[in-house]
Design a protein around this motif. Structure first.
Motif, PDB file in Angstrom:
ATOM      1  N   GLU A 260      67.819  12.828 -33.175  1.00  0.00           N
ATOM      2  CA  GLU A 260      68.255  12.152 -31.951  1.00  0.00           C
ATOM      3  C   GLU A 260      68.134  10.629 -32.070  1.00  0.00           C
ATOM      4  N   GLN A 261      67.118  10.149 -32.755  1.00  0.00           N
ATOM      5  CA  GLN A 261      66.883   8.713 -32.872  1.00  0.00           C
ATOM      6  C   GLN A 261      67.780   8.031 -33.896  1.00  0.00           C
ATOM      7  N   GLY A 262      68.394   8.811 -34.773  1.00  0.00           N
ATOM      8  CA  GLY A 262      69.274   8.220 -35.780  1.00  0.00           C
ATOM      9  C   GLY A 262      69.314   9.063 -37.031  1.00  0.00           C
ATOM     10  N   PRO A 263      70.190   8.681 -37.960  1.00  0.00           N
ATOM     11  CA  PRO A 263      70.388   9.460 -39.183  1.00  0.00           C
ATOM     12  C   PRO A 263      69.140   9.498 -40.058  1.00  0.00           C
TER      13      PRO A 263
ATOM     14  N   LEU B 176      76.253  18.470 -36.392  1.00  0.00           N
ATOM     15  CA  LEU B 176      75.837  17.369 -37.254  1.00  0.00           C
ATOM     16  C   LEU B 176      77.015  16.922 -38.100  1.00  0.00           C
ATOM     17  N   SER B 177      76.926  15.686 -38.558  1.00  0.00           N
ATOM     18  CA  SER B 177      77.822  15.209 -39.612  1.00  0.00           C
ATOM     19  C   SER B 177      76.920  14.623 -40.692  1.00  0.00           C
TER      20      SER B 177
ATOM     21  N   THR C 171      59.555  15.298 -43.005  1.00  0.00           N
ATOM     22  CA  THR C 171      58.423  14.431 -42.683  1.00  0.00           C
ATOM     23  C   THR C 171      58.337  14.169 -41.186  1.00  0.00           C
ATOM     24  N   ALA C 172      59.480  13.930 -40.537  1.00  0.00           N
ATOM     25  CA  ALA C 172      59.495  13.655 -39.099  1.00  0.00           C
ATOM     26  C   ALA C 172      58.987  14.850 -38.301  1.00  0.00           C
TER      27      ALA C 172
ATOM     28  N   ARG D 159      71.904  12.790 -49.087  1.00  0.00           N
ATOM     29  CA  ARG D 159      72.770  13.090 -47.951  1.00  0.00           C
ATOM     30  C   ARG D 159      72.006  12.784 -46.673  1.00  0.00           C
ATOM     31  N   CYS D 160      72.632  11.982 -45.812  1.00  0.00           N
ATOM     32  CA  CYS D 160      72.033  11.650 -44.519  1.00  0.00           C
ATOM     33  C   CYS D 160      72.782  12.392 -43.426  1.00  0.00           C
ATOM     34  N   TYR D 161      72.014  12.916 -42.495  1.00  0.00           N
ATOM     35  CA  TYR D 161      72.563  13.716 -41.401  1.00  0.00           C
ATOM     36  C   TYR D 161      72.436  12.951 -40.100  1.00  0.00           C
ATOM     37  N   ARG D 162      73.415  13.135 -39.218  1.00  0.00           N
ATOM     38  CA  ARG D 162      73.378  12.494 -37.902  1.00  0.00           C
ATOM     39  C   ARG D 162      73.947  13.451 -36.862  1.00  0.00           C
TER      40      ARG D 162
END
Length: 115
Positions: free
Chosen positions: A19-22, A60-61, A30-31, A73-76
C-alpha cells in the motif's frame, strides 16, 4: 506463529505491505516480518506464487528494476488492488470479530449487517 495461520490471509498481507509503494520480493517478506513484530515469517516459496497470482488477476503490476548488476522484480498495487485491500480489511475485521465472540464470550458480539 504457525505457518498455516496465514493461510487465507496472505493476499491481504501482501496487498497491505504494498500500500505504501512498490517493493521487491525480499523487501515484502521483510516488511511483513517487521510489521508483525517478527511473528510472521513468510518464505519465498509462499509469496512468489501469490504475487504472480495477484498480478495475473490484476491486483498487482510489476516491473524489472536494476540495482547494480542485479535485477529484481518490483511489485505495486493497481487501483483494483487498492479496492481489493479494502475488501480484505473488511473481511478480516468481520472474521476477527466473529472469532473473538466465540473465544471470549464476555465480549459483545458485533451484529452482521445485510449486504
Amino acid at each position: 506463529m504457525r505457518a498455516d495461520a496465514v493461510r487465507g490471509h496472505l493476499d491481504g498481507l501482501l496487498l497491505a505491505v504494498l500500500e505504501q509503494g512498490p517493493l521487491h520480493g525480499y523487501a515484502i517478506i521483510t516488511a511483513v516480518q517487521q510489521r508483525s513484530g517478527g511473528a510472521l515469517e513468510l518464505r519465498t516459496g509462499t509469496i512468489y506464487p501469490a504475487l504472480n497470482r495477484l498480478e495475473r488477476i490484476g491486483l498487482l503490476s510489476s516491473s524489472w528494476e536494476s540495482v547494480g548488476d542485479r535485477r529484481r522484480r518490483c511489485y505495486r498495487l493497481t487501483e483494483a488492488g487498492r479496492r481489493g485491500l479494502v475488501t480484505e480489511r473488511t473481511a478480516w475485521q468481520e472474521f476477527t470479530s466473529a472469532i473473538g465472540s466465540v473465544l471470549d464470550p464476555a465480549a459483545p458480539a458485533t451484529p452482521r449487517t445485510a449486504s
